[in-house]
Design a protein around this motif. Structure first.
Motif, PDB file in Angstrom:
ATOM      1  N   HIS A 257       0.833  -1.202   0.000  1.00 54.00           N
ATOM      2  CA  HIS A 257       0.000   0.000   0.000  1.00 54.00           C
ATOM      3  C   HIS A 257       0.869   1.255   0.000  1.00 54.00           C
ATOM      4  CE1 HIS A 257      -3.458  -2.587   1.295  1.00 54.00           C
ATOM      5  NE2 HIS A 257      -4.088  -1.731   0.532  1.00 54.00           N
ATOM      6  N   MET A 258       1.952   1.221   0.766  1.00 53.97           N
ATOM      7  CA  MET A 258       2.798   2.405   0.835  1.00 53.97           C
ATOM      8  C   MET A 258       3.543   2.634  -0.471  1.00 53.97           C
ATOM      9  SD  MET A 258       5.460   3.689   3.686  1.00 53.97           S
ATOM     10  CE  MET A 258       6.286   5.274   3.412  1.00 53.97           C
ATOM     11  N   LEU A 259       4.048   1.578  -1.076  1.00 56.61           N
ATOM     12  CA  LEU A 259       4.728   1.723  -2.356  1.00 56.61           C
ATOM     13  C   LEU A 259       3.767   2.258  -3.419  1.00 56.61           C
ATOM     14  CD1 LEU A 259       6.839  -1.554  -2.298  1.00 56.61           C
ATOM     15  CD2 LEU A 259       7.755   0.788  -2.251  1.00 56.61           C
ATOM     16  N   TYR A 260       2.553   1.757  -3.414  1.00 56.48           N
ATOM     17  CA  TYR A 260       1.535   2.243  -4.350  1.00 56.48           C
ATOM     18  C   TYR A 260       1.275   3.730  -4.117  1.00 56.48           C
ATOM     19  CZ  TYR A 260      -3.118   2.984  -6.372  1.00 56.48           C
ATOM     20  OH  TYR A 260      -4.191   3.486  -7.068  1.00 56.48           O
TER      21      TYR A 260
ATOM     22  N   CYS B  91       5.973   8.742   7.014  1.00 57.91           N
ATOM     23  CA  CYS B  91       5.389   8.165   5.801  1.00 57.91           C
ATOM     24  C   CYS B  91       4.702   6.832   6.075  1.00 57.91           C
ATOM     25  CB  CYS B  91       6.478   7.981   4.741  1.00 57.91           C
ATOM     26  SG  CYS B  91       7.034   9.511   3.955  1.00 57.91           S
ATOM     27  N   VAL B  92       5.340   5.986   6.896  1.00 56.42           N
ATOM     28  CA  VAL B  92       4.750   4.686   7.219  1.00 56.42           C
ATOM     29  C   VAL B  92       3.429   4.866   7.957  1.00 56.42           C
ATOM     30  CG1 VAL B  92       5.037   2.588   8.586  1.00 56.42           C
ATOM     31  CG2 VAL B  92       6.955   3.453   7.225  1.00 56.42           C
TER      32      VAL B  92
ATOM     33  N   MET C 116      -0.408   3.904   6.760  1.00 53.46           N
ATOM     34  CA  MET C 116      -1.256   3.031   7.569  1.00 53.46           C
ATOM     35  C   MET C 116      -2.560   3.722   7.954  1.00 53.46           C
ATOM     36  SD  MET C 116       1.522   1.112  10.025  1.00 53.46           S
ATOM     37  CE  MET C 116       0.287   0.003  10.699  1.00 53.46           C
ATOM     38  N   ARG C 117      -2.487   5.025   8.197  1.00 49.77           N
ATOM     39  CA  ARG C 117      -3.706   5.773   8.498  1.00 49.77           C
ATOM     40  C   ARG C 117      -4.666   5.733   7.312  1.00 49.77           C
ATOM     41  NH1 ARG C 117      -6.183  10.002   6.905  1.00 49.77           N
ATOM     42  NH2 ARG C 117      -4.525  10.572   5.441  1.00 49.77           N
TER      43      ARG C 117
ATOM     44  N   LEU D 166       7.308  -3.074  11.600  1.00 50.31           N
ATOM     45  CA  LEU D 166       7.910  -1.806  11.204  1.00 50.31           C
ATOM     46  C   LEU D 166       9.324  -2.010  10.662  1.00 50.31           C
ATOM     47  CD1 LEU D 166       6.748   0.606  14.066  1.00 50.31           C
ATOM     48  CD2 LEU D 166       6.088   0.697  11.655  1.00 50.31           C
ATOM     49  N   LEU D 167      10.071  -2.913  11.291  1.00 49.72           N
ATOM     50  CA  LEU D 167      11.427  -3.185  10.832  1.00 49.72           C
ATOM     51  C   LEU D 167      11.408  -3.727   9.402  1.00 49.72           C
ATOM     52  CD1 LEU D 167      14.456  -3.432  11.223  1.00 49.72           C
ATOM     53  CD2 LEU D 167      14.073  -5.593  12.456  1.00 49.72           C
ATOM     54  N   SER D 168      10.504  -4.665   9.125  1.00 50.07           N
ATOM     55  CA  SER D 168      10.410  -5.238   7.783  1.00 50.07           C
ATOM     56  C   SER D 168      10.041  -4.175   6.754  1.00 50.07           C
ATOM     57  CB  SER D 168       9.372  -6.369   7.759  1.00 50.07           C
ATOM     58  OG  SER D 168       9.805  -7.481   8.504  1.00 50.07           O
ATOM     59  N   VAL D 169       9.038  -3.374   7.067  1.00 47.54           N
ATOM     60  CA  VAL D 169       8.573  -2.357   6.127  1.00 47.54           C
ATOM     61  C   VAL D 169       9.656  -1.308   5.878  1.00 47.54           C
ATOM     62  CG1 VAL D 169       6.916  -0.470   5.826  1.00 47.54           C
ATOM     63  CG2 VAL D 169       6.135  -2.700   6.648  1.00 47.54           C
ATOM     64  N   LYS D 170      10.286  -0.848   6.938  1.00 46.36           N
ATOM     65  CA  LYS D 170      11.293   0.213   6.791  1.00 46.36           C
ATOM     66  C   LYS D 170      12.511  -0.268   6.009  1.00 46.36           C
ATOM     67  CE  LYS D 170      10.013   2.895  10.888  1.00 46.36           C
ATOM     68  NZ  LYS D 170      10.460   3.397  12.214  1.00 46.36           N
TER      69      LYS D 170
END
Length: 509
Positions: A321-324, A364-365, A369-370, A460-464
Motif C-alpha cells: 500500500h505504501m509503495l503504491y 510516511c509509514v 497506515m492511516r 515496522l522493521l520489515s517495512v522500513k
C-alpha cells in the motif's frame, strides 16, 4: 385437505414468529439503558454486510459513525442479535483501550476459539485469540523474543533480506524485459523470506528462487493467513447461533497448515540443536530457550505462528500500500529518498538504531497506515461491571460480556482529526504528533494499550528496511489507479494487481 393446509400455514407462521422474536429479542436492550440506538436495524442486526448485503462490515460501521459522530460519544448497535457499543469519540476509545483496560481486557476474537481449543490448538496459543491470564502468559512468552534488543541482535537477517529484495527486483526486470512489477506478490515474497529466516532460520525460497515460481513456504503461508482472516468474518456471522461453531467444528487454521508448521518447527529445532546455525540470534533461538523452561513443541509452534501472522501478511499489506501511494506522490517520494540516501554510509549500510530514527520514514509509514488501515476496527469485550460516561450527565452501566466496537478506519478518515484525510500528507505527523494523536485515540494503526499489536516492532522493521532498499535504488511510479475495498471485512485493501514501474536510479559517485 384444507385443514392440513391450515395447520401447515399455522406452523409456518409460528416458526416465523419464533425466528423473528429470537433475532429481535434484544433490540430494546440499549433503549432501556438510556443509550441511543442506531437505526435502522435489520433482522440480522446493524451490519447487513456481514451476510453479503451489498456492503462490508467497515462500510456499515461508517454509515452509523457518520450519522451520529459529534452528537454522541457512543451508540448502541447489534452484532446480529448481540448488543454492542459503537464508540464514536476517540477519547472514549483511549479510555477503553488504555485507561480502563482491566474493564475491557479481552477481545471478541478470544471468544471465537472457546469451542475449538481441543482441535485448533495453535490459534488458542496466539495472544490475539487468547483471554484473561492465558492472554497475558502467551503475550509475555511470545513477546520476549521481539524486544528491541532481540531485533537488534537479529538485524543482519533484515539487512540480507533487503539486499535479496532489490536483487530480485532487478532479476525480474531482466527476466521479463519490463520494469513493471506486480508489487503485492513482491511484498509477500519479501516478508515470507524475512519471516522464514527470522522465525525458523530457513531460506524460504521466495526471493532466492525463480520469479516465475512461488515457493511452498510462501504459498502455504498465504493460504494459511487467508483462511484465518476469512474465518473472522465467518465467526462474526455465527453470533446468531454460536452452537454452529461447535457443530461444524469451525476453525481458523487448517489441519494441513498445522501439520506443515509443526514439521517445520520440529525439523528447524532439531537442526539448530545439532549445532547448525551456531549461536544465531533469531526467533528460533528464543523458542529453544522457552523449550528449556518447559514449553512444549505445540507451544513453540503457536508462538512461531503468532509472529508469522503479524510479520507476513499485515506487514506485506502495509508495504505494498505504501509503495503504491508513493508512486502517486513523487515529491514525498523524493523527500523520503533524500533522507534514506543521507543516512546510508559509504558501504550503503545503516544501523538498526539509525533506521528506526529516520523521522520522515516514520511519518510516511504511519500516514500510509492511516490511509489504508489494514485492520479497520477493534472489537473488545467488557470483562467486569463498569460504567461509561456518555456526557451530558449520562452514565451507562455496562455488563460483562457486552462487546465494544472501535472504528479505527473512520477515526483515521475523519476530517475533524485529519484534515484532507484522502491526501497523503506525512507532515501531519511532524513534531511527535504520532504519540500525541495515539494518546487522543485518533490514531490506532497498531491499536493501543496492553493489547497493542505484538508484532508492531518486527512489522515496522520489515517495512522500513524494504522501503530503504527499494527507494535508494529505484524510483516508483503507478501505472494505473486502483480502488479500495474491504474484501475480508477486516480492513481496506487495494483491488486488483498492484502493477508499479521500477526505474533504476543512477547515483553520482
Amino acid at each position: 385437505m384444507w385443514t392440513l393446509i391450515g395447520v401447515l400455514l399455522g406452523i409456518v407462521h409460528v416458526a416465523f414468529a419464533a425466528v423473528y422474536l429470537y433475532l429481535t429479542w434484544f433490540h430494546s436492550y440499549w433503549t432501556k439503558r438510556g443509550l441511543v440506538t442506531a437505526q435502522p436495524l435489520t433482522l440480522l442486526g446493524s451490519y447487513p454486510g456481514l451476510f453479503g448485503g451489498g456492503s462490508s462490515f467497515i462500510e456499515d460501521i461508517g454509515k452509523i459513525y457518520n450519522k451520529y459522530k459529534g452528537k454522541e460519544r457512543a451508540v448502541g448497535v447489534f452484532l446480529t442479535r448481540q448488543p454492542q457499543i459503537l464508540v464514536l469519540d476517540p477519547q472514549l476509545a483511549h479510555e477503553i483501550l488504555v485507561t480502563n483496560f482491566s474493564d475491557f481486557r479481552d477481545t471478541v476474537t478470544s471468544s471465537y476459539v472457546t469451542h475449538s481449543k481441543d482441535y485448533d490448538k495453535y490459534v488458542s496459543r496466539n495472544p490475539f485469540f487468547s483471554a484473561g491470564d492465558e492472554w497475558k502468559k502467551h503475550r509475555v512468552d511470545a513477546g520476549a523474543g521481539l524486544t528491541p534488543n532481540k531485533l537488534k541482535q537479529a538485524y543482519a537477517i533484515w539487512e540480507q533480506t533487503g539486499e535479496q529484495l532489490v536483487s530480485f527486483i532487478q532479476s525480474c526486470i531482466e527476466e521479463r524485459g519490463s520494469n513493471i512489477i506486480e508489487t503485492r506478490d513482491l511484498c509477500y515474497r519479501y516478508t515470507a523470506q524475512a519471516m522464514g529466516d527470522f522465525i525458523w532460520g530457513i531460506d524460504a525460497g521466495s526471493l532466492t528462487g525463480s520469479a516465475k515460481e512461488t515457493s511452498s513456504f510462501q504459498r502455504i503461508s498465504t493460504e494459511w493467513v487467508t483462511h484465518a482472516f476469512l474465518g473472522m468474518t465467518r465467526l462474526n456471522r455465527t453470533t446468531i447461533a454460536p452452537i454452529v461453531r461447535r457443530l461444524f467444528r469451525m476453525r481458523f487454521f487448517t489441519q494441513a497448515a498445522d501439520d506443515f508448521y509443526l514439521k517445520l518447527t520440529r525439523d528447524a529445532a532439531k537442526l539448530r540443536q545439532s549445532g547448525s546455525g551456531g549461536e544465531r540470534s533469531d526467533y528460533l533461538a528464543h523458542l529453544l530457550q522457552l523449550q528449556e523452561k518447559g514449553a512444549s513443541l505445540d507451544d513453540m509452534v503457536g508462538h512461531a505462528l503468532t509472529v508469522l501472522m503479524d510479520g507476513f501478511e499485515t506487514s506485506s499489506a502495509v508495504l505494498y500500500h505504501m509503495l503504491y501511494t508513493l508512486g502517486a506522490y513523487p515529491e514525498q517520494q523524493e523527500k523520503l529518498r533524500s533522507e534514506v540516501l543521507a543516512a546510508l554510509d559509504v558501504d550503503k549500510r545503516i544501523s538498526y538504531e539509525q533506521l528506526n530514527a529516520l523521522p520522515y520514514l516514520d511519518q510516511c509509514v504511519y500516514e500510509s497506515m492511516r490511509m489504508t488501515s489494514v485492520i479497520g476496527f477493534l472489537l473488545k469485550i467488557c470483562t467486569r461491571p463498569t460504567k461509561i460516561d456518555l456526557g451530558n450527565d449520562r452514565i451507562l452501566n455496562v455488563e460483562p460480556g457486552v462487546t465494544v466496537a472501535i472504528p479505527a478506519y473512520h477515526f483515521h478518515h475523519d476530517e475533524a482529526y485529519f484534515p484532507q484525510p484522502d491526501e497523503f500528507r506525512p507532515e501531519r505527523f511532524d513534531n511527535g504528533a504520532i504519540s500525541e494523536l495515539t494518546k487522543r485515540g485518533c490514531l490506532l494503526a497498531f491499536g493501543d494499550g496492553p493489547r497493542i499489536c505484538l508484532g508492531m516492532r518486527v512489522g515496522l522493521l520489515s517495512v522500513k528496511m524494504a522501503l530503504l532498499r527499494i527507494l535508494s535504488q529505484y524510483k516508483i511510479e503507478q501505472t494505473k489507479k486502483l480502488s479500495l475495498s474491504s474484501d475480508s471485512g477486516l480492513g481496506m485493501y487495494l483491488n486488483g494487481d498492484v502493477d508499479l514501474r521500477y526505474t533504476r536510479i543512477e547515483l553520482s559517485k
